[in-house]
Design a protein around this motif. Sequence first.
Motif, PDB file in Angstrom:
ATOM      1  N   VAL A 101       4.703  10.269   2.182  1.00 34.53           N
ATOM      2  CA  VAL A 101       4.803   8.850   1.866  1.00 34.53           C
ATOM      3  C   VAL A 101       4.121   8.027   2.960  1.00 34.53           C
ATOM      4  N   SER A 102       3.321   7.038   2.539  1.00 32.15           N
ATOM      5  CA  SER A 102       2.764   6.123   3.534  1.00 32.15           C
ATOM      6  C   SER A 102       2.781   4.713   2.967  1.00 32.15           C
ATOM      7  N   GLY A 103       2.501   3.737   3.809  1.00 33.70           N
ATOM      8  CA  GLY A 103       2.556   2.345   3.388  1.00 33.70           C
ATOM      9  C   GLY A 103       3.769   1.679   3.992  1.00 33.70           C
ATOM     10  N   SER A 104       4.238   0.621   3.329  1.00 36.97           N
ATOM     11  CA  SER A 104       5.359  -0.121   3.890  1.00 36.97           C
ATOM     12  C   SER A 104       6.278  -0.593   2.781  1.00 36.97           C
ATOM     13  N   VAL A 105       7.582  -0.422   2.986  1.00 37.68           N
ATOM     14  CA  VAL A 105       8.591  -0.940   2.062  1.00 37.68           C
ATOM     15  C   VAL A 105       9.563  -1.749   2.904  1.00 37.68           C
ATOM     16  N   LEU A 158      -1.090  16.287  -4.132  1.00 35.11           N
ATOM     17  CA  LEU A 158      -1.351  15.622  -5.408  1.00 35.11           C
ATOM     18  C   LEU A 158      -0.786  14.212  -5.345  1.00 35.11           C
ATOM     19  N   PRO A 159      -1.630  13.211  -5.579  1.00 33.82           N
ATOM     20  CA  PRO A 159      -1.138  11.833  -5.489  1.00 33.82           C
ATOM     21  C   PRO A 159      -0.281  11.479  -6.700  1.00 33.82           C
ATOM     22  N   ALA A 160       0.905  10.914  -6.473  1.00 30.58           N
ATOM     23  CA  ALA A 160       1.764  10.458  -7.572  1.00 30.58           C
ATOM     24  C   ALA A 160       1.700   8.945  -7.672  1.00 30.58           C
ATOM     25  N   VAL A 161       1.683   8.285  -6.510  1.00 28.96           N
ATOM     26  CA  VAL A 161       1.556   6.825  -6.467  1.00 28.96           C
ATOM     27  C   VAL A 161       0.438   6.511  -5.485  1.00 28.96           C
ATOM     28  N   GLU A 162      -0.498   5.630  -5.875  1.00 31.14           N
ATOM     29  CA  GLU A 162      -1.605   5.300  -4.990  1.00 31.14           C
ATOM     30  C   GLU A 162      -1.681   3.789  -4.788  1.00 31.14           C
ATOM     31  N   ASP A 163      -1.584   3.393  -3.533  1.00 30.41           N
ATOM     32  CA  ASP A 163      -1.903   2.035  -3.135  1.00 30.41           C
ATOM     33  C   ASP A 163      -1.165   0.974  -3.956  1.00 30.41           C
ATOM     34  N   LEU A 164       0.147   1.077  -3.997  1.00 32.72           N
ATOM     35  CA  LEU A 164       0.935   0.162  -4.824  1.00 32.72           C
ATOM     36  C   LEU A 164       1.464  -1.006  -3.990  1.00 32.72           C
ATOM     37  N   ASP A 165       1.204  -2.228  -4.457  1.00 33.98           N
ATOM     38  CA  ASP A 165       1.726  -3.435  -3.811  1.00 33.98           C
ATOM     39  C   ASP A 165       2.604  -4.182  -4.812  1.00 33.98           C
ATOM     40  N   PHE A 166       3.766  -4.612  -4.388  1.00 33.91           N
ATOM     41  CA  PHE A 166       4.507  -5.577  -5.198  1.00 33.91           C
ATOM     42  C   PHE A 166       5.632  -6.174  -4.371  1.00 33.91           C
ATOM     43  N   SER A 169       0.827  -1.235   0.000  1.00 32.95           N
ATOM     44  CA  SER A 169       0.000   0.000   0.000  1.00 32.95           C
ATOM     45  C   SER A 169       0.844   1.261   0.000  1.00 32.95           C
ATOM     46  N   LEU A 170       1.827   1.299  -0.882  1.00 28.96           N
ATOM     47  CA  LEU A 170       2.673   2.497  -0.968  1.00 28.96           C
ATOM     48  C   LEU A 170       1.882   3.647  -1.602  1.00 28.96           C
ATOM     49  N   CYS A 171       1.826   4.771  -0.910  1.00 30.60           N
ATOM     50  CA  CYS A 171       1.208   5.986  -1.447  1.00 30.60           C
ATOM     51  C   CYS A 171       2.237   7.099  -1.343  1.00 30.60           C
ATOM     52  N   VAL A 172       2.415   7.833  -2.430  1.00 32.19           N
ATOM     53  CA  VAL A 172       3.306   8.986  -2.407  1.00 32.19           C
ATOM     54  C   VAL A 172       2.550  10.163  -2.998  1.00 32.19           C
ATOM     55  N   GLY A 173       2.586  11.287  -2.305  1.00 29.59           N
ATOM     56  CA  GLY A 173       1.932  12.491  -2.816  1.00 29.59           C
ATOM     57  C   GLY A 173       2.857  13.676  -2.644  1.00 29.59           C
ATOM     58  N   MET A 183      11.844   0.105   5.533  1.00 31.40           N
ATOM     59  CA  MET A 183      12.733   1.174   5.053  1.00 31.40           C
ATOM     60  C   MET A 183      12.102   2.549   5.119  1.00 31.40           C
ATOM     61  N   LEU A 184      10.769   2.621   5.072  1.00 35.68           N
ATOM     62  CA  LEU A 184      10.126   3.934   5.180  1.00 35.68           C
ATOM     63  C   LEU A 184      10.351   4.436   6.602  1.00 35.68           C
TER      64      LEU A 184
END
Lengths: 278, 325, 335
Positions: free
Chosen positions: B66-70, B21-29, B9-13, B77-78
């Motif tokens: 930035v939110s979510g988890s890396v 402004l959202p650049a990345v929304e809810d990214l999982d991989f 659930s990586l989100c970057v704005g 790492m976040l």
Amino acid sequence: MSRSSDFLRRLFSSWTTALGAVLLFIIVVAAIFGPIVYTVDPFEMLGRPAQLPSARFPLGTDVSGRDILAGILNGARVSLIVGLAASLGATLIGIVIGALSGYFGGLIDDTLMRITDFFLTVPNFVLLLVIVSVFTSTIEVITLAIAFVSWPSVARLVRSEFASHASREYVHACRGLGMSHMEIMGRQILPNVMAPIIVVSSLMVASAILTEAGLSFLGLSDPDIVSWGYMIGVGRTVLRSAWWMAAIPGVMIVLAVLAINLVGEGLNDALNPRMRQR
Amino acid sequence: MTSLLTVKSLCVGFPGKRGVLPAVEDLDFHIAPGETLAIVGESGSGKSTAALSIPGLLSRSSRPVVSGSVRFEGQEMLNMPDRKLARMRGPDVGMIFQDPSTSLNPVFTIGRQICEPLRTHMGLDARAAEARAIELLELVKVSAPEQRLAQYPHNLSGGMRQRVMIAIALACSPRLLIADEPTTALDVTVQAQVLRLISGLQKSLGMAVLLITHDLGVVWETADRVIVMYAGRKVEEGPVRRILSQPSHPYTEGLLRAARKEGRDGFLTEIPGVVPPPHQRPPGCAFEPRCARAIAACRAAVPAIRSTGPGQVAACIRAEEGQPA
Amino acid sequence: MTLLKVHKLVRHFPVSRGFGSSAIVRAVDGVDLEIAPGETLAIVGESGCGKSSLARCVAGLDTATSGKVEVEGTDSADMLTADPMRFRRSIQMVFQDPYSSVNPRRRIGEIIGDGLRLHKLVPRAQRAERVRELLEQVGLAADYADRYPHELSGGQRQRVSIARALAVNPRLIVCDEPVSALDVSVQAQVMNLLVRLQRDHGVAYLFISHDLALVRHIAHKVAVMYLGQVVESGDAAIFDQGFLHPYAQSLFDAAPRIGRPEGEEVELLEGDVPSPISPPSGCRFHTRCPQTIDRCKVEAPDLRPVAGRDVRCHRAEEMLARMMPPQAEAAFGTG
């Protein structure tokens, strides 16, 4: 409309710029309306010399018994007019030389830049003293002389801006359409490079005021005109016994230069496209 | 399956005039050790932002949110302190960027720039670092490596500079290499050399590669799995060969036709319209305004990611219904 | 009748190498081209091959060192002195970078209207109307005339550049990598616009690109350049037949291709393009060519007709014999 209001909002977003603008506004109002409202002749000897501020002489009198307030108000006019006119003149010369140099490049560039380098290497004030001593010291000559020694920094800036734009594709496209060099320089490139020019020439107003004050202090300026520098020069002889005589015009110069610099810095930030993103 | 890098659930704005402004929304991989994962997308898809946020390299002046988890090998790492992150860059995560002429420092010699990470991260002395630097330059097939050490970036061609960048990234044998458009600035004949070099090194060193690119051809030739991003979100993910032969998202399909330069009668197959800017994204599926298969339901909500084939997931409610007539 | 004829065009740039010594960059070194009205000639090559210098000489933005460019039978250098505006109306140019090719301080309507104003093509009162027509022709809404470039996307700016060129009704538009800075999905839109405009207005294109697969769809003729020279040229049929020159072949094979079978070994070129300041002796490609023989190192090959096209290679006949049609077919993906 929204563009200009947006610009003003950016411009005054910092308190230093706002302070500078308020100061500058007060000085400009004093210069325009001061001598009309306060109609005392700054050259007339009205009382005892070296008086402390009183009801009759709000800022006291100088060594010859002249009203210091009248001198300050009239001097404000002189300082601002000389500063603005000299800066405008220097900017115009600088734009023409810098634009030709940067746009055409090659031999034109080499020639014009060697001339510019000559002006940059000779100390400005020395050159100014030579010009002023050769010609009569009227205020017009002084203004032109200050413009004449100040343009090289503008020319340098304009040259680099024009050189960077001259190689951009929109300029090639204009040439490809058969547009004249004059129109490309004046109507296409110039509006793109006005922002840094405005900043430099606004800061140049301050340095022109200082230069004029320096000349007046040395007694090389127009003897028929009261300016702040002249007043400091007069007060210098009695600095130990009546310090305020030199200090009052001195503080005025500091305030005016500070105000212009603050506004110039604010313009720089507001016109800088990178800051605009914020 | 063990995972080297897991992103959840990586989100970057980025804060702007109209809010964040959202650049990345809810990214999982995730990336497995030794695997090459490609993230492909057009400008504005958020692919580079996503890649840069992993090693904490987003420009601070843009004040990213930035939110979510890396997690790298289970380690978050976040929000990791800068000093700890900096220690990971090099031995754990190496990076190469698009433009080798701006990512090398023009005032230092090549030798100094390769030796520096060797000395700080690996604790080598000057002589050992230099010997290792020569080995690395040989590894990336730079000719006359001994002489290159004393040269400056401007002495080298674009392809050579990119090789030097790769050598620097490899200096501490990272387990993950993040390559952000590593060949976009290069000519095709040089691009082919550099891609082959990266693939070869990956196999011999066993490192994982996260490849950011806009070019599906590059994806086909180098990656194992691919994520397709559009307007900040993942729209499709799966094995490269599967995705590029049977795409289930209409955007992937359009991108594929465009990349193949498919056409008829002198005209190329085009995707109409433009990518919506971050502040004008539609409430439902971001691709809906450009999609030939869109129906009313597409405008209602952002489509959920669901399985559409072996190892393949896509965010499209009409994925099964195939290509439009 | 030919629209454009380029004859032995040479463009050399002197460069200073410090300490008073100087060198010559041989950007374009003897190029011949011909374009008929309504035709597209694609020039393909990598950076440093001289394709952009060639484009600028043809578009009258740069002066050739020697050789000449003829437009409809008139020498372009003569026309530029005698009647420059006629030359400008004949040839226009569309540039690569959508961000620098339009002036950020001017409205779209002014940018497109400049040509109409300078060439007095329509009365002032009708200029806005004509600008709207041009905007519609390039697929932009009429109200874009009042906008500034920063409000437009890259693809939209390229459309503005095309409208600006189109405004003076040119016979030839020189397109210097017009889509290479755009996203793939937008590239197709702009390419299709160019094709549509050609069919509607009969304009010819000199299309500069680094991408053989891209120009395949629009080119009537193609020329591949390497270090200032054309190494292979012919009509579009050679896309199907396959290229003979080893460089043209490598350029094609090196491009990543979706669907290339795994394990298919592609022979890659070694090293980088040599400096155009001191091109290699003999054949300029011999330092990187997989087919080099001793003769290539000493004797510079001429551009000569082989199998219906012109090739600059000593071993062209051998290459022809070695080339198998199915391989050529596969190399281009969809047929």
